[in-house]
Structures are given as structure tokens and as C-alpha cells.
Design a protein around this motif. Sequence first.
Motif, short mmCIF file in Angstrom:
data_model
loop_
_atom_site.label_atom_id
_atom_site.label_comp_id
_atom_site.label_asym_id
_atom_site.label_seq_id
_atom_site.Cartn_x
_atom_site.Cartn_y
_atom_site.Cartn_z
N ILE A 136 0.61 -1.07 0.02
CA ILE A 136 0.03 -0.07 0.04
C ILE A 136 0.92 1.25 -0.13
O ILE A 136 2.03 1.35 0.59
CB ILE A 136 -0.89 0.14 1.23
CG1 ILE A 136 -1.52 -1.17 1.56
CG2 ILE A 136 -1.95 1.02 1.17
CD1 ILE A 136 -2.15 -1.25 2.91
N GLY A 137 0.40 2.41 -0.72
CA GLY A 137 1.33 3.66 -0.72
C GLY A 137 1.19 4.15 -2.04
O GLY A 137 0.32 3.88 -2.88
N VAL A 138 2.08 4.98 -2.17
CA VAL A 138 2.30 5.99 -3.27
C VAL A 138 3.60 6.05 -3.81
O VAL A 138 4.68 5.82 -3.06
CB VAL A 138 1.55 7.55 -3.19
CG1 VAL A 138 0.08 7.12 -2.62
CG2 VAL A 138 2.56 8.25 -2.01
N GLU A 139 3.87 6.41 -4.82
CA GLU A 139 5.21 6.68 -5.51
C GLU A 139 5.76 7.79 -4.99
O GLU A 139 4.97 8.62 -4.44
CB GLU A 139 5.13 6.76 -7.07
CG GLU A 139 4.47 5.63 -7.78
CD GLU A 139 5.31 4.29 -7.66
OE1 GLU A 139 6.62 4.53 -7.17
OE2 GLU A 139 4.86 3.26 -7.98
N ASN B 279 6.56 4.89 2.90
CA ASN B 279 5.05 4.87 2.78
C ASN B 279 4.77 4.29 4.17
O ASN B 279 3.60 4.69 4.73
CB ASN B 279 4.46 3.82 1.87
CG ASN B 279 4.42 4.52 0.48
OD1 ASN B 279 3.65 5.46 0.26
ND2 ASN B 279 4.72 3.88 -0.58
N THR B 280 5.71 3.73 4.86
CA THR B 280 5.16 2.96 6.21
C THR B 280 6.36 3.32 7.04
O THR B 280 7.51 3.61 6.84
CB THR B 280 5.44 1.44 6.06
OG1 THR B 280 4.45 1.02 5.02
CG2 THR B 280 4.81 0.79 7.46
N THR B 281 5.99 4.01 8.12
CA THR B 281 7.18 4.15 9.23
C THR B 281 6.60 3.51 10.50
O THR B 281 5.35 3.67 10.90
CB THR B 281 6.93 5.94 9.43
OG1 THR B 281 7.01 6.66 8.55
CG2 THR B 281 7.81 6.31 10.45
N VAL B 282 7.80 3.05 11.21
CA VAL B 282 7.24 2.33 12.35
C VAL B 282 8.25 3.03 13.59
O VAL B 282 9.27 3.55 13.36
CB VAL B 282 7.73 0.81 12.43
CG1 VAL B 282 7.80 0.22 13.78
CG2 VAL B 282 6.90 0.01 11.55
N SER B 283 7.57 3.31 14.55
CA SER B 283 8.03 4.44 15.60
C SER B 283 7.89 3.79 16.78
O SER B 283 7.07 3.03 17.30
CB SER B 283 7.90 5.83 15.47
OG SER B 283 6.44 5.97 15.02
N ALA B 284 8.89 4.14 17.88
CA ALA B 284 8.89 3.80 19.18
C ALA B 284 9.10 4.74 20.12
O ALA B 284 10.30 5.40 19.72
CB ALA B 284 9.67 2.52 19.45
N GLY B 285 8.81 5.13 21.21
CA GLY B 285 9.28 5.95 22.16
C GLY B 285 9.32 5.74 23.62
O GLY B 285 8.18 4.65 23.94
N LEU B 286 9.83 6.35 24.19
CA LEU B 286 9.99 5.98 25.81
C LEU B 286 10.06 7.18 26.38
O LEU B 286 10.93 8.16 26.16
CB LEU B 286 11.27 5.10 26.04
CG LEU B 286 11.52 4.68 27.47
CD1 LEU B 286 10.47 3.91 27.93
CD2 LEU B 286 12.88 3.96 27.41
N ALA B 287 9.43 7.52 27.39
CA ALA B 287 9.69 8.55 28.58
C ALA B 287 9.57 8.22 29.93
O ALA B 287 8.94 7.32 30.17
CB ALA B 287 8.41 9.70 28.28
N GLN C 125 1.00 5.12 8.14
CA GLN C 125 0.90 4.38 6.89
C GLN C 125 0.14 5.32 5.74
O GLN C 125 -0.81 6.03 6.10
CB GLN C 125 0.24 3.11 6.83
CG GLN C 125 -0.16 2.44 5.37
CD GLN C 125 1.21 1.88 4.94
OE1 GLN C 125 1.83 1.26 5.50
NE2 GLN C 125 1.46 2.14 3.78
N VAL C 126 1.03 5.67 4.63
CA VAL C 126 0.50 6.41 3.63
C VAL C 126 -0.60 5.41 2.86
O VAL C 126 -0.09 4.33 2.30
CB VAL C 126 1.39 6.99 2.70
CG1 VAL C 126 0.78 7.58 1.32
CG2 VAL C 126 2.37 7.84 3.34
#
Lengths: 75, 437, 165
Positions: free
Chosen positions: A24-27, B170-178, B223-224
Amino acid sequence: MNRARIGGMGIAVLVILASGCSSIGVEPWERDILAKEEMQLTTDPVEAAIDDHIYFSKEASSGGRGFGGGGCGCN
Amino acid sequence: MADNTPKSISAALAAATCSLLGTAPATPVQAQEEPNWEFNTALLYYGENDDRVQDLSLNILARRLFVDDRSLTLGLTVDTLTGATPIGAIRQNVPQTFTRPSGSSAYTVPAGELPLDDTFKDTRVAITAAWEQPLGRLWKTSVGFSGSQEYDYTHLGLNGSLSRDFNARNTTVSAGLAVAHDTWDPVGGAPLPFAPMLDVGDTGNKSGSETKDVIDTVIGVTQVISRKLLVQLNYSFSNSSGYLTDPYKVLSVVDGTTGDTVPRQPAPGAEGPSHEFRFENRPDERSKHSLYGQAKYYMGGKVLDASYRYMTDDWDIDSHTLDLRLRWPLVESHYLEPHLRFYTQSEAEFYTISMVDGVELPRFASADYRLGKFDALTAGLKYGWKTRGGKEMSVRAELYRQNGTIPGDLLIGNQVGRETYPDLDAIIVQFSYRFSR
Amino acid sequence: MKLYRLRHRSMRTWLAAIAAAQFLLFPWAPDAVSAEFGIDQYEGKVVVLDFWASWCVPCRRSFPWLNAMHEKYADEGLAIVGVNLDMERADAEQFLQEYPAMFTILYDDDRQLAEQFEVVAMPSSYVIGRNGKVIARHMGFKVKQQDDYESVIVDALREPGNGDE
């Protein structure tokens, strides 16, 4: 519902989403709209912090909001 | 431009060359055209109904940009808080007298009124600092510090986050700690659990300062979905341990049949409480889980921002939050942004209205309305514009209303019909100013 | 002095290794690429193909550097082609008014070039040697790596037209 089970479910959902999202997504050149300021997940960090503080003081819940992702996808 | 012939590089190049010839030769553009600093400031007024809390605050965020997407963000918030807040005692048909938290004087609440303590004139200063930078091509990281000080509360915290992009970003996975370490230094000292409220000058029921440690973690996926749709899903876990009680809140000790607060005589010659009150006591541990989802959807110039959060914790509180914003562009760079927020929470397991006299003390109890069962609605409107100099300004006004219910099984005798949840009506007004240089 | 030269040499080796690895890992048939792009236009020249768009901030940062490269090396046989991938031509034209380009601009309206070169990042630049083969690909633009980008171009310019990379 058991708290640990909810935690486990939450993580499982995220892992499934992350791995299943590869198609899924875009260019890269189709991110003109996503690059706009108003399309960022947090458009105004000061306003978001103010609201978080107000609701944290008046309610029993807080946070949840995340960070990162979206945008122009540059560099 | 409807040239649908198969790609002819030569033809395209020729056209491109034409466009180049059209422009006058220019000197190479200077490298540093990007701003070095971004400032985001806001002035906020928050005011509740019936002489309750009023807050005026100034918020400043200054972001210094460095080469290649690195930045240092510094934040400063100064708030002044005035007004009164419900102390947890129930109304009575007679006046009630309470000793102030300092233990140095007393105050009286008229018959029929909800007891509020107006000793809350406080100034809070909060600072934050955060460093963000990319790590390699696909990773980003940040580290930060937060601290705040008010006359009876200190907060110190550290936070860090890491994120990685996948699928051509298009995908970003993130993690945070405080992590945070907070200190309560209540006026008069922290009351012992369920200690009775004593006469003016008697501090036998108080101890000193207390601490609280909090750990917050969040992991998320952004996610886009399409050119116009972006979604995010986060899971957060938070654990607090230490002193989680509110040192200024009490519960009325009532007769088991009538539900009226048990009267009390101060010592001869002394001022003191007119009735029996006990300071509340909460567990020394709390774990919260939240699931949060957000979507931003572009609709021909308008942007819809919708988010939902579900929270559940081991105090038995469940909450749902639905937040909707619609950015509606007007002429030039003016815009309107209506906002609606729906919130509902269930009461904490140890939430109660009063404590019955002569009965064994429960492990925990609190009458703090913020741990009760209520719905809340926020409705607001924001208007924003860009000045001729490229600065951004906006003003927003919102109404926040809390409507609660007291579970029937908590009401005893005469309390039924007399005691109601202290509904909250608040107005929020904010003026914002953003600029870069 | 000696230390600096050593570092520089090992960086060039590293870049050549990356270029070779990319060359091997990516299924580009160099001859096919050359033909479709119309590389004959630029026979014997070193071509930098830079994919950009007006809404891309690092692209904006790369323009002064691209202009500088054009000024410095055009005489030695460097041809820079800025391939624009804006959805609206007007946005690109407005951008060029504010940030003029000394080099050639190409509008890749049907995205054929972008797909041909498998662009996965914005900006993306491809260095094509005098022999028509792709030597290097850079994803993104980092101001701190300008010198590295430049050394790839300089090395490409040094190679004779029929040399084997």
C-alpha cells in the motif's frame, strides 16, 4: 479484558499492519499533498501540548498520540 | 499540455531547452535560503464556571534548524492558575468549615454549596528541550528533556524515540520511551492515608514530601494509504508508581443511614472542621493501556483530521475519545477550522462519594470528580491567516462541558437527589503566532 | 596532508564499491537504459539525472549545488538534467522563478523516466558515465555529502569515453 492480553493484541495488530503494508502507498513523486503543512499528523505542536495538558488535568486519560511518518518522504 | 504521443526524449528535451532559454541567466542561488529558526507562540485563557479554575498561560516553542534535517527545539510554558476546585466533600444543608491544606486557617462553605478550596493561586513554569536528527537514510531519532516547577510540584523527565521508514517511506514504524520522576511537596505536607482533617494548627495527620515515577512507552505505525490519506495507529503503555493520591482531596464521613456528614466539634478555643472528613487514598501503582488511531484525509483543499483513542487501566477506568477537526481553507491563506471532541470515561474502582462512619476503612477511596463517570464535549472554532510578512496567526475559541453521573449504588439516604456530579463548563480561548527567521 | 589523501582514496574505493554493488543488485540493463533515455544526445558526456519536485525541501537545497556543478564542470563535459516530477506544471514553473536553474529541466509528465530509473526517493540523482552506463545513484540530498557527490562526478569526468567501469 485482561490487561496483558490487550497489550499483546495491540502489539500484534501493529506488527501485522507493518508487515502487511508493503504494497500500500504511493510513489515517491506522488507525495505533493502529503507534503503540505496541513496534512502532517500534528499541525500545531503547541496547540496539541496545550490540549493535552488541559485534558490531562480534567480527565483520567492522557496521551496516546504518536509521532513520525507521512509528509513529503524526502531524503 | 495534452500531448499523448509516446515519450520522445528529444522532443521533451527540446521543449525543456525552450523553457530554459526563456529565463534570464541568473546567478546561482545562495545555499542558505531556509529559515534557521521557527517560532511558535500561543497565549491561552482557560476559565471554568462558578469561580472555579482560571488559567492564563504563555507558550513558546523555538526550533533551531541545522543542516540536513537536524533540529533543536526549546519550549517554555508559563501558567498562572487561580480559582477554586472541588475538594471531594459533599454538599450539606448546613454550612461546613474546613481547615486549609496549610493547616494555618479555616474556611466556611455556605449551606447547599459544593465545597471548593480556593487556595489555588499558583504559577507553573515548564521547559522542554529536544534534539532530533536522521540516523543514516531511513532512521530518525530524538532525545529530550522536560521539567516543570510549581509551588508544590516538581517534574523531571527524559524521553527518546526512534523511527524507521519502510516501503519507499510509505510506512513508518516508531517507538518512544519517556521516564519521569515527580515530587509532591504539598502545602502543609502530604496527609497520611485516610487521615482525619484536624483543627487549625494540628499537623499530626501530615507527613512530608512524596515522589512518583512514571514510565511511558509508545509504539506506532504510520501508513500512507493514498495520495490523500494518511493513517496512524499507536499502542501506548504507561506505568506510574509512588504517590498517586491528591494530597488536597478529602471524603466526607457520613452516617450509614441518613447519608449526612457526621458533625464534629473543634477543640475549645480552636478553629477546625465542622464535620468529619478524611483525606483520600489511592493505590501506589497504576498501569494504563491505550490504542490510538488517527487519519488525515485531503478533500479538494479541505483536510479532515479524525482520531479515536481507547484507554483502559487497572483502576478500572475505561475511556473513549473521538476528536474531529476540519480545516476549511477560505480566500488567500485564511482558513476556518471547526473542532468537535467527544469523551466518555467510566469511574475508577475505588471512586466513591463518601465514607460510612464506623465501618472498616476500605483500601482505597477517592471522591475526586476527575475519577468519576462522565461524558465531555468540546466544540470549538479556529480562524487562521497568514500576514503579508508570511507570519501565521490564529485564534480559537472552544467550549468544554463535562456532564457526570454518580452511580446509584454510591448514594446513601439524603444524598439521593442532593448530590450531583460537579458538572464542568469551561471556555478556552487561544491566540497563536508563528513565524520563521 | 597524507592522512587526508588516504581517507579520500578509501572513500572513492567505497563509492566505487557501492556503485558496483548497485549496478549488480539492480536489474538495470545498461544498454536498454541508455537507449530509452536518448543518451545519444549526450554521447561522451557525463550526465547527472536529478529527479526533483517543487514541494520537496531537500530538492530545493540541492539546486544551488547543481548550479555550482554546472558552472564548474559543464566545459569538461558534464550535462545536468533536472527531471521534474510535479503533479502540476504550474508548481514547477513557480519554483523555477524563485530558484532558477542553470541546467536543463525536463518534465517527466507520464513518469516514464521515473519508472525506468526506479525512483524510490525524492530527490534521486543518477550519475551516468561517458560510456552511457549508470555509475551511481544517490537517494536524497544531504548538504554534508556534497563533496562526496562531487567526487563521483569528478571521477566520472576523468574516465575516457570508451573506458570500462
